[in-house]
Every structure is written in structure tokens, then in C-alpha cells.
Motif scaffolding. Structure first.
Motif, PDB file in Angstrom:
ATOM      1  N   VAL A   1       3.359   9.372   1.039  1.00  0.00           N
ATOM      2  CA  VAL A   1       2.377   8.348   1.400  1.00  0.00           C
ATOM      3  C   VAL A   1       1.801   8.700   2.768  1.00  0.00           C
ATOM      4  O   VAL A   1       2.410   9.468   3.522  1.00  0.00           O
ATOM      5  CB  VAL A   1       3.022   6.943   1.446  1.00  0.00           C
TER       6      VAL A   1
ATOM      7  N   ASP B   1       2.850   4.514  -8.644  1.00  0.00           N
ATOM      8  CA  ASP B   1       1.804   5.098  -7.813  1.00  0.00           C
ATOM      9  C   ASP B   1       0.558   4.225  -7.921  1.00  0.00           C
ATOM     10  O   ASP B   1      -0.090   4.172  -8.973  1.00  0.00           O
ATOM     11  CB  ASP B   1       1.515   6.523  -8.293  1.00  0.00           C
TER      12      ASP B   1
ATOM     13  N   LYS C   1      -2.158   4.562  -6.095  1.00  0.00           N
ATOM     14  CA  LYS C   1      -3.329   5.422  -5.894  1.00  0.00           C
ATOM     15  C   LYS C   1      -4.382   4.815  -4.947  1.00  0.00           C
ATOM     16  O   LYS C   1      -5.579   4.987  -5.125  1.00  0.00           O
ATOM     17  CB  LYS C   1      -3.980   5.757  -7.243  1.00  0.00           C
ATOM     18  N   GLY C   2      -3.904   4.089  -3.942  1.00  0.00           N
ATOM     19  CA  GLY C   2      -4.829   3.562  -2.953  1.00  0.00           C
ATOM     20  C   GLY C   2      -5.633   2.353  -3.407  1.00  0.00           C
ATOM     21  O   GLY C   2      -6.680   2.042  -2.810  1.00  0.00           O
TER      22      GLY C   2
ATOM     23  N   GLY D   1       1.690   0.089   1.792  1.00  0.00           N
ATOM     24  CA  GLY D   1       0.296   0.397   2.060  1.00  0.00           C
ATOM     25  C   GLY D   1      -0.062   0.175   3.514  1.00  0.00           C
ATOM     26  O   GLY D   1       0.794   0.081   4.389  1.00  0.00           O
TER      27      GLY D   1
ATOM     28  N   GLN E   1       1.002  13.243   5.636  1.00  0.00           N
ATOM     29  CA  GLN E   1       1.762  12.635   4.552  1.00  0.00           C
ATOM     30  C   GLN E   1       3.245  12.635   4.907  1.00  0.00           C
ATOM     31  O   GLN E   1       3.758  13.600   5.470  1.00  0.00           O
ATOM     32  CB  GLN E   1       1.566  13.417   3.247  1.00  0.00           C
TER      33      GLN E   1
ATOM     34  N   TYR F   1      -0.507   2.117  -1.766  1.00  0.00           N
ATOM     35  CA  TYR F   1      -0.156   3.450  -2.252  1.00  0.00           C
ATOM     36  C   TYR F   1       0.992   3.421  -3.258  1.00  0.00           C
ATOM     37  O   TYR F   1       1.074   4.297  -4.118  1.00  0.00           O
ATOM     38  CB  TYR F   1       0.212   4.354  -1.077  1.00  0.00           C
ATOM     39  N   ALA F   2       1.872   2.448  -3.152  1.00  0.00           N
ATOM     40  CA  ALA F   2       3.012   2.393  -4.062  1.00  0.00           C
ATOM     41  C   ALA F   2       3.509   0.958  -4.182  1.00  0.00           C
ATOM     42  O   ALA F   2       3.453   0.186  -3.227  1.00  0.00           O
ATOM     43  CB  ALA F   2       4.147   3.298  -3.582  1.00  0.00           C
TER      44      ALA F   2
ATOM     45  N   GLU G   1      -4.889  -1.341   1.477  1.00  0.00           N
ATOM     46  CA  GLU G   1      -4.950  -0.148   0.631  1.00  0.00           C
ATOM     47  C   GLU G   1      -3.523   0.161   0.231  1.00  0.00           C
ATOM     48  O   GLU G   1      -2.675   0.437   1.082  1.00  0.00           O
ATOM     49  CB  GLU G   1      -5.584   1.019   1.388  1.00  0.00           C
TER      50      GLU G   1
ATOM     51  N   THR H   1       2.441   4.079   6.715  1.00  0.00           N
ATOM     52  CA  THR H   1       2.515   3.153   5.581  1.00  0.00           C
ATOM     53  C   THR H   1       3.691   2.189   5.766  1.00  0.00           C
ATOM     54  O   THR H   1       4.779   2.600   6.155  1.00  0.00           O
ATOM     55  CB  THR H   1       2.676   3.934   4.269  1.00  0.00           C
TER      56      THR H   1
END
Length: 221
Positions: free
Chosen positions: A62, A186, A188-189, A217, A25, A123-124, A121, A66
Motif C-alpha cells: 500500500v 484489494d 484498488k483505490g 487508506g 509502497q 486500498y484494502a 481513497e 496508509t
């Protein structure tokens, strides 16, 4: 003691796995524009308003690798003929709050949509509306889908539309005041190729403004 000795290996494995996950991360880093107003804004007559952010936003982690997948991607909108600017400005990297940096859509309910070109995917999502003065944009909804019409396979990652104005379901997220730091959501994927962002005017007027949207992502496997 016997119980502890039996549990210790399992705890050790869990700690190692947690440490390994943390090593993969990283802090999401994006370049911020200069702030255009200082201090606490005057109270706004907006229900369900989150407290103003004090200082720097907390770090958001993340997965390593990313990327901002929205940069210079195709943008469409409910208003195909903006009052000010062009739709490509939503993803051109310019987050400055001064005149010439935003696209202005018509009054009332509007949306912009970003085609990431491939399923990802996510993430934010980071959003900058007009931020040179304290405003709240109404009924903000952010959704992700593989369907460009957003009629199927839709994931809602943010919804402050408490009155269900858009008919997408009553929101539970808080309204927020625009700042130079943008709004970090967020995701969340959530997986999808398209990201759609709704709004319904703001506390200063009925128009809808976008300065920049970043979608962080990785291409989905």
C-alpha cells in the motif's frame, strides 16, 4: 544498434519511475489474533470455493502513510438490535475469535456500514467474521460510496454473491473459508466515505457475525 541506443533513454526513465513508485509502497501490517483451529478444514459443500491459504498470506503493498481509517468510527447496520454484542465492536480493534469478541446480527440478508467521517481513497479492506471454526459466509459483498444510502456513486470491491441474492449484481469473486488472518480485499483505490459489507448467513447457521473490519487508506485530496 541504432534502435537500441534510441530506446535506451526511454527504458531508463521507465525503470527509474518504477523504482520510485516501489519506494513509496510499504507492506500493509496489521496485528493478527491467535489461530483457533489448525490444519485443513473438512470439505465444505460450497460452490466456487477458493483453495485454502497455506501459511502466511502474501505481502500486500500500500502507499506509505496508509492508515486504518475504520478504527473506532461509527457503525450502523440493517439489524439495529444485534443478538449478541454491539455494533461498535466491528471497529474496536479486537480480532480475537473467542466468545465476547463478535457482534451477531440476525438471520438471512444483513449488512454493516462504517462511516469513515471523511471521503477516503481506500486500498484494502480486511474482514474478520467468526473464525474459531472453518466457516464460509455466504453472499459477501463489499461496497464503497459517498452516499450513505448506497443508491448512487457505488463502487463494488468484492462480490461472491453468485446468485445475486442482494440484487447488487452477480458476483465473480470466490467464496472463502474464514481464518484468523481475515480476508484481505484489494480495494484498488476506490474513493468514498462509507463502506458497506453484506452477508447472508454461513455454512454453520443462518446468522451473521463480525469480529473486526479494517479499512486501509488515506483521506482523499
Amino acid at each position: 544498434m541504432r534502435f537500441l541506443s534510441k530506446s535506451f533513454p526511454a527504458i531508463s526513465v521507465l525503470l527509474v519511475a518504477t523504482a520510485a513508485l516501489a519506494q513509496n509502497q510499504v507492506v500493509l501490517k496489521t496485528q493478527l489474533p491467535p489461530p483457533l483451529f489448525v490444519g485443513t478444514p473438512a470439505p465444505l459443500n460450497v460452490p466456487n470455493l477458493e483453495p485454502p491459504t497455506k501459511g502466511k498470506r502474501p505481502d500486500f503493498l500500500v502507499p506509505a502513510g496508509t492508515l486504518n481509517l475504520a478504527k473506532n468510527k461509527k457503525v450502523t447496520a440493517s439489524d439495529s438490535n444485534p443478538n449478541v454484542g454491539t455494533l461498535d465492536m466491528v471497529v474496536d480493534g479486537d480480532k480475537d475469535g473467542n466468545e465476547g469478541s463478535w457482534v451477531e446480527l440476525g438471520p438471512g440478508k444483513q449488512w454493516v456500514q462504517i462511516d469513515l467521517a471523511k471521503k477516503a481513497e481506500i486500498y484494502a479492506v480486511l474482514i474478520w467474521h467468526f473464525h474459531s471454526q472453518a466457516r464460509v459466509y455466504r453472499d459477501v459483498v463489499v461496497q464503497v460510496s459517498d452516499d450513505p444510502t448506497f443508491k448512487s456513486g457505488v463502487t463494488t470491491v468484492f462480490n461472491s454473491d453468485f446468485s445475486n441474492t442482494f440484487g447488487l449484481g452477480a458476483g465473480k469473486n470466490l467464496n472463502y473459508v474464514e481464518t484468523y488472518q481475515g480476508k484481505l480485499i484489494d480495494a484498488k483505490g476506490a474513493k468514498g466515505r462509507y463502506v458497506r459489507l453484506y452477508s447472508n448467513g454461513n455454512t454453520s447457521n443462518k446468522l451473521n457475525h463480525y469480529i473486526e473490519v479494517e479499512v486501509w487508506g488515506k483521506p482523499a485530496a
